[in-house]
Write an enzyme that holds these catalytic residues in place. Structure first.
Site, mmCIF file in Angstrom:
data_model
loop_
_atom_site.group_PDB
_atom_site.id
_atom_site.type_symbol
_atom_site.label_atom_id
_atom_site.label_comp_id
_atom_site.label_asym_id
_atom_site.label_seq_id
_atom_site.Cartn_x
_atom_site.Cartn_y
_atom_site.Cartn_z
ATOM 1 N N ARG A 298 0.828 -1.212 0.000
ATOM 2 C CA ARG A 298 0.000 0.000 0.000
ATOM 3 C C ARG A 298 0.858 1.256 0.000
ATOM 4 N NH1 ARG A 298 -4.544 -2.567 4.165
ATOM 5 N NH2 ARG A 298 -5.612 -3.741 2.519
ATOM 6 N N TYR A 442 -6.051 -1.346 -6.898
ATOM 7 C CA TYR A 442 -5.433 -2.538 -6.303
ATOM 8 C C TYR A 442 -4.786 -2.254 -4.958
ATOM 9 C CZ TYR A 442 -1.001 -1.306 -8.844
ATOM 10 O OH TYR A 442 0.113 -0.714 -9.365
ATOM 11 N N GLU A 443 -4.404 -3.352 -4.287
ATOM 12 C CA GLU A 443 -3.893 -3.331 -2.912
ATOM 13 C C GLU A 443 -4.919 -2.754 -1.940
ATOM 14 O OE1 GLU A 443 -1.645 -5.200 -2.784
ATOM 15 O OE2 GLU A 443 -0.722 -5.040 -4.757
ATOM 16 N N GLY A 444 -6.185 -3.067 -2.175
ATOM 17 C CA GLY A 444 -7.278 -2.528 -1.368
ATOM 18 C C GLY A 444 -7.747 -1.233 -2.003
ATOM 19 N N GLN A 449 -9.449 1.526 1.914
ATOM 20 C CA GLN A 449 -8.498 2.306 2.716
ATOM 21 C C GLN A 449 -9.232 3.307 3.614
ATOM 22 O OE1 GLN A 449 -5.351 1.271 2.499
ATOM 23 N NE2 GLN A 449 -6.084 -0.108 0.893
#
Length: 596
Positions: A298, A442-444, A449
């Site tokens: 992140r 992506y990556e949450g 977040q």
């Protein structure tokens, strides 16, 4: 072809004048010998690699993309990518901030941050091949067995092998509790893993001889949901007890995604057909172990966004100075030419300054959080380590979401500066827009977040972490409150700080009665907090610029102008965001789903 110039002057300003990192390093035994000259030498060499090796492959890599051989399941990366990676390894860049015990150079994370900003500016798709290895390295450092550490970490540190994270499956994305991949225990202590993974960045490639996949899967006795997930190391080629490469492991690329952007990176669908792996950490606690890698990723994605913002700004600013069109509203500025450069027009300047303010603010924040990580890892003071860990946890979702949202806005503005030419692939600016869009997903996703920030990082501990950052802001406000020259920066910062406190309390009260209030407000709330953090750093940068604006160095004059723009034109966004956050969930949830 777009030209990229590493922003070394601004990096040095942030490192040495804003954050005074060398002084901090003197207090950390691990880095006490690192001085300003060493820092400058490293980032200058990193800039040369970014501009001279990675950047020239950006457009060609985007055009060519990656090619899958369906018969062999092998992926060919764009021309020049493998050679560039070999130069990257020869330069020792993978080992920059890794532990000397595994062959690393042991330099501060701050320097790795600067390296990765520049290579992301130069070529995000290429940078993702070595970039994910850092997360795998950190995860195995924290949770790997001694054999796993001794076997895999030296190879990841040297760059001889790369790493990935294999989470997402066709039927579930963020909701990892639904994943179905299975891990069957074997008599020798290993596991046979079967399942399907999608959207795996750098999941298959020809850049290194082996790829170390960190894979989430379920043991036969696993409870349902996220509490039943375990983590495994699954190498592309099996690794013998002595560390040598053995036969091919049955984890195969079945497709490379046809994507909007980052064409030069192989985003893979992977099939595991009884692939052999070893358990990382404790059974059923894989998600906790993987969070080490996810949080690193992140922060890495925020850095990708920062890199694209800077690169797009440079390109648009150069174009705006050269492109002539129409006359200034206040009269000709280039009377010797048939029209004025478009940089004379107010809205063009607004778009450029937006990108510049978000790039320079993002650089300050990203470097600050890297310094917090260095302090967390290296300080002898347990309280300092704990405080730094809390601040890193608080700021990570802001780095990921606020910087990527800003990059989407900034790259779009920069394309707009080009007018119709910006929409044409040949100019190169539209690639930054396409590449920037994935970073919000992506990556949450950025909504995830935002929920993490408001729900877990703020409300879950009654604002403990937020108050720690609030005290840092309050101390600065108190110090500068009597400085007349700083009122244009301190007053709006103090006002926003008060509003964030009130908004947080209000949302916490609402959430106790209706959890949807958190979901309705979270995205607005994160952006307000992002502006609070940026306002703090921009106020600090403005203070330095005020003190040095008459030094004869135009850098400080430009910094002060950019600070004033940020406070005048970007920070006011918070008023509408706060109003929206307070509007609640009723208007969102009232309509029956059949009416959509």
């Amino acid at each position: 072809m777009p030209q990229y110039t590493p922003p070394l002057r601004d990096m040095q300003f942030v490192l040495h004048e804003l954050l005074e990192v060398a002084s901090t390093f003197q207090m950390l035994p691990r880095h006490a010998e690192i001085d300003a000259d060493t820092i400058n030498a490293v980032i200058e060499e990193a800039g040369k690699f970014a501009a001279g090796v990675a950047a020239p492959l950006n457009a060609s890599g985007d055009d060519e993309g990656c090619t899958l051989d369906a018969a062999t399941h092998e992926v060919r990366t764009p021309k020049g990518f493998r050679k560039a990676y070999e130069q990257y390894v020869e330069g020792g860049w993978p080992a920059l901030s890794c532990d000397p015990a595994f062959g690393g150079q042991g330099l501060p994370v701050v320097l790795n941050q600067c390296l990765y900003e520049m290579i992301n500016s130069a070529n995000q798709a290429w940078t993702m091949y070595p970039g994910l290895s850092h997360g795998a390295y950190e995860c195995l450092t924290a949770h790997g067995t001694e054999w796993q550490k001794n076997t895999y970490l030296p190879k990841l540190t040297s760059g001889e092998w790369t790493g990935t994270m294999c989470l997402t499956e066709p039927h579930c994305g963020t909701d990892l509790g639904m994943l179905r991949s299975k891990a069957e225990p074997q008599a020798d202590g290993s596991y046979r893993i079967t399942g399907q993974k999608i959207f795996i960045s750098a999941g298959e490639h020809d850049i290194t001889p082996n790829i170390i996949h960190l894979v989430l899967a379920r043991l036969p006795d696993a409870p349902a949901g996220s509490k039943g997930i375990s983590l495994f190391v699954v190498p592309k080629f099996k690794v013998a007890a002595d560390g040598s490469i053995g036969e091919r492991n049955p984890i195969f690329c079945t497709a490379v995604e046809d994507k909007m952007g980052i064409h030069g990176n192989a985003t893979c669908q992977l099939s595991l057909e009884g692939a052999v792996g070893t358990l990382v950490g404790e059974p059923h606690r894989g998600l906790q172990a993987m969070f080490v890698m996810m949080n690193a990723a992140r922060l890495g994605v925020g850095n990708q966004a920062l890199g694209l913002t800077e690169a797009a700004y440079q390109m648009a600013a150069a174009y705006a100075k050269d492109r002539i069109q129409m006359r200034s509203l206040t009269g000709p500025k280039a009377p010797d030419k048939p029209a004025d450069p478009i940089i004379v027009h107010p809205d063009v300047r607004k778009m450029l300054l937006t990108a510049r303010a978000y790039a320079e603010g993002g650089r300050a924040l990203a470097t600050y959080i890297a310094l917090l990580i260095d302090r967390e890892l290296s300080s002898d003071d347990a309280d300092e380590r704990a405080d730094c860990a809390d601040l890193v946890a608080l700021l990570t979702p802001i780095v990921k979401a606020f910087l990527t949202d800003n990059a989407w806005l900034a790259t779009s503005h920069c394309m707009q500066v080009f007018g119709g030419s910006g929409y044409i692939r040949g100019t190169g600016i539209e690639q930054y827009v396409r590449d920037a869009r994935i970073n919000m997903i992506y990556e949450g996703t950025n909504t995830v977040q935002s929920l993490d920030l408001l729900g877990r990082k703020v409300l879950a501990d009654n604002g403990k972490k937020l108050k720690k950052f609030g005290r840092i802001v309050a101390e600065f406000i108190e110090e500068e409150g009597v400085n007349e020259a700083m009122q244009e920066f301190v007053n709006p910062l103090a006002d926003l700080g008060d509003k964030v406190t009130k908004l947080t309390t209000e949302l916490g009260m609402k959430a106790m009665g209706n959890a949807d209030e958190v979901g309705a407000a979270a995205v607005d709330y994160l952006r307000v907090c992002g502006h609070l953090v940026f306002a703090y750093f921009w106020a600090r940068m403005a203070k330095i610029a005020l003190e040095k604006q008459n030094s004869g160095d135009p850098f400080y004059v430009a910094k002060l102008h950019t600070a004033r723009f940020y406070f005048a034109k970007l920070l006011p966004e918070t008023a509408s965001l706060i109003r929206s956050a307070r509007a609640g969930s009723a208007s969102l949830m009232a309509m029956d789903e059949t009416l959509f």
